[in-house]
Design an enzyme around this catalytic site. Structure first.
Site, PDB file in Angstrom:
ATOM      1  N   ASP A 207      45.090 -16.149 128.063  1.00 23.24           N
ATOM      2  CA  ASP A 207      44.880 -17.050 129.038  1.00 23.24           C
ATOM      3  C   ASP A 207      44.055 -16.404 130.435  1.00 23.24           C
ATOM      4  OD1 ASP A 207      45.631 -19.691 130.535  1.00 23.24           O
ATOM      5  OD2 ASP A 207      46.347 -17.979 131.987  1.00 23.24           O
ATOM      6  N   GLU A 257      40.379 -16.915 126.436  1.00 23.29           N
ATOM      7  CA  GLU A 257      39.876 -17.847 127.368  1.00 23.29           C
ATOM      8  C   GLU A 257      38.918 -17.226 128.302  1.00 23.29           C
ATOM      9  OE1 GLU A 257      41.423 -21.324 130.459  1.00 23.29           O
ATOM     10  OE2 GLU A 257      42.464 -19.480 130.225  1.00 23.29           O
TER      11      GLU A 257
END
Length: 527
Positions: A207, A257
């Site tokens: 993330d 990401e």
């Protein structure tokens, strides 16, 4: 549709795999409490095997106060009780693997929950304070934040404590940023990676992968400043090289990401000793326009080629407006704020037609494809009553941004069951008519979105590893070949003729009476 096949033995399954994103809280409720859980996922594994996916990516399922949908992690080694237990997670990983499906977990390295033991100890004045970014404030009495950084969710990126110091949080105040210059932070995350790889996971999604490292001086943000004080700093690459060494011990893979406009900087994360893959956001955020989609595809393939990494193709996820709703909106169907604010109308018939074509486009491109749960059901974005919105983006924006809950509504499984077969009364309300999208109803309808996805994922195998070659096409039309398969997507406002072919393999909608491809329709052809 045939039987599920065992997990591929090849080490590079991730180069062309179909990965299904599971937002556990909204997938399926096994114990009837209204919250999706691991028992619900385990019960639906046959459904996922029939869909034909290669892997499941689970958004965070760890212990969390759920101030940001689980992305505020309190303990990476404990499954949140709302979802189940660690033993259940281990069973899920093993049972999925028996059906040929691998597991990818989500790691959130930029920050932890304010309930994490480290942060609680830091607040008590312990040495753990060095694991975060605590600073005195500016102004005569320290009443101003240490710098001018803003939160990704709106508002300042700093919160003041009763002792007068401030701490940094690029997201919600309940998500304090970690200090990645501290060796204990690096060691802990490498230990967490090993913990999950040893439990059989095949990969890790990272993330906010470009945000970890900060300029140690924490200077004010200046537009155009190079290097940026907290985005895409060079120190990150040493971190990910260390992570790659851990993954290589277990044969694991990473998907990062990474939101970066600079293609050369983006590609650095995909060098052979760093991340295996990274999400392709230029394609996901592209409007439904042929020229812009082609440019996004070309740019994506070009930026991956020098480092030998496969592209990833994503139409939506748990953070963005669902594809059907986005493509049904007038004008620019990208992700500008005006297109997602309250009350923007959407033609769901048009959006569904385009989403079906987009599914065939994305599944035909070389690389890996990610499918967000409910995408295969053609779910639209849901309007959430104001008093039921939980996403912190809504509150942090002063109520202007509707937040992301509209794409996180619990799935409909059985049309005639209470709560559309999800389980107990869902934690987010399902809109009226949600049962019309139920999986059982779609499975019995040859023309449904679910059947289209099942067939496309199965037929996709004929594409092999062939490179993409563009073919001549009229304005508003995309046409390319992958081996002996030709893909045509009509984004114009008129029907177009098809190139010479021996067989129609798959189409997103009916051809017109003259055998032409209507607007907003895609087809796969055998030459």
């Amino acid at each position: 549709m045939g039987q599920p096949t065992p997990a591929r033995s090849t080490a590079d399954w991730w180069r062309s795999g179909v990965i299904y994103q599971v937002y556990v809280r909204s997938f399926a409720d096994g114990d009837g409490d209204g919250t999706g859980d691991l028992a619900g996922v385990r019960a639906k594994l046959p459904y996922l095997a029939e869909l034909g996916v290669d892997a499941l990516w689970f958004t965070p399922w760890y212990l969390s106060p759920m101030k940001d949908g689980g992305y505020d992690v309190a303990d990476y080694r404990v499954i949140d009780p709302a979802f189940g237990t660690l033993a259940e997670a281990e069973k899920l990983i093993a049972e999925a693997r028996e059906l040929g499906i691998r597991t990818i977990v989500d790691i959130v390295p930029n920050h932890v929950s304010d309930r994490h033991p480290w942060f609680r100890a830091a607040l008590a004045g312990g040495p753990e304070r060095d694991l975060f970014h605590f600073r005195p404030g500016r102004g005569e009495h320290g009443e101003l934040p240490p710098n001018d950084w803003t939160s990704e969710f709106g508002g300042p990126a700093w919160t003041r404590l009763p002792d007068g110091d401030w701490y940094l949080h690029l997201f919600a105040p309940e998500q304090p940023d970690l200090n990645w210059a501290h060796p204990a932070v690096r060691q802990e995350h490498e230990d967490v990676l090993r913990f999950w790889f040893e439990r059989g996971v095949a990969g890790v999604r990272i993330d906010s992968a470009a945000l970890l490292a900060k300029d140690p001086g924490l200077p004010d943000f200046t537009e155009g400043r190079d290097p940026h004080p907290y985005v895409d700093r060079d120190e990150l690459h040493d971190i990910y090289r260390s992570w790659r060494a851990v993954a290589d011990e277990y044969g694991g893979v990473f998907v990062g990401e990474v939101w970066l406009p600079d293609t050369e900087r983006f590609a650095r994360y995909l060098r052979p000793d760093e991340l295996h893959t990274a999400f392709n956001f230029s394609f996901m955020t592209c409007p439904w326009e042929a020229d812009r989609l082609r440019a996004a595809i070309d740019t994506t393939l070009a930026e991956h080629a020098p480092v030998g990494a496969p592209a990833t193709w994503v139409l939506c996820n748990h953070d963005v407006t669902r594809t059907v709703t986005r493509y049904g909106r007038a004008g620019d169907t990208g992700f500008d704020f005006a297109s997602k604010s309250f009350g923007v109308p959407s033609d769901l018939v048009l959006g569904t037609r385009r989403a079906r074509a987009a599914a065939l486009l994305s599944l035909a491109l070389p690389g890996a494809v990610y499918v967000y749960q409910g995408e295969e059901l053609g779910l639209p974005e849901a309007d959430i009553p104001l008093d039921r919105i939980e996403d912190p983006m809504h509150a942090r924006s002063g109520g202007v941004d509707p937040g992301r809950d509209g794409c996180r509504v619990p799935l409909p499984w059985v049309a005639d069951a209470a709560h559309a077969g999800f389980g107990g009364e869902p934690w987010l309300p399902q809109p009226a008519g949600w049962s019309a999208y139920a999986a059982d109803r779609q499975a019995a309808d040859p023309g449904s979105m679910l059947v289209l996805y099942r067939e496309a994922i199965q037929v996709r195998a004929v594409l092999g590893n062939g490179a993409l070659s563009w073919l001549p096409a009229g304005d508003g039309v995309l046409a390319f070949s992958r081996g002996d398969v030709v893909v045509v997507v009509n984004l114009s406002d008129a029907a177009v003729g098809l190139p010479a072919h021996t067989r129609v393999l798959l189409r997103s909608g009916s051809l017109d009476p003259d055998g032409r491809l209507p607007p907003d329709t895609a087809v796969w052809l055998r030459r």
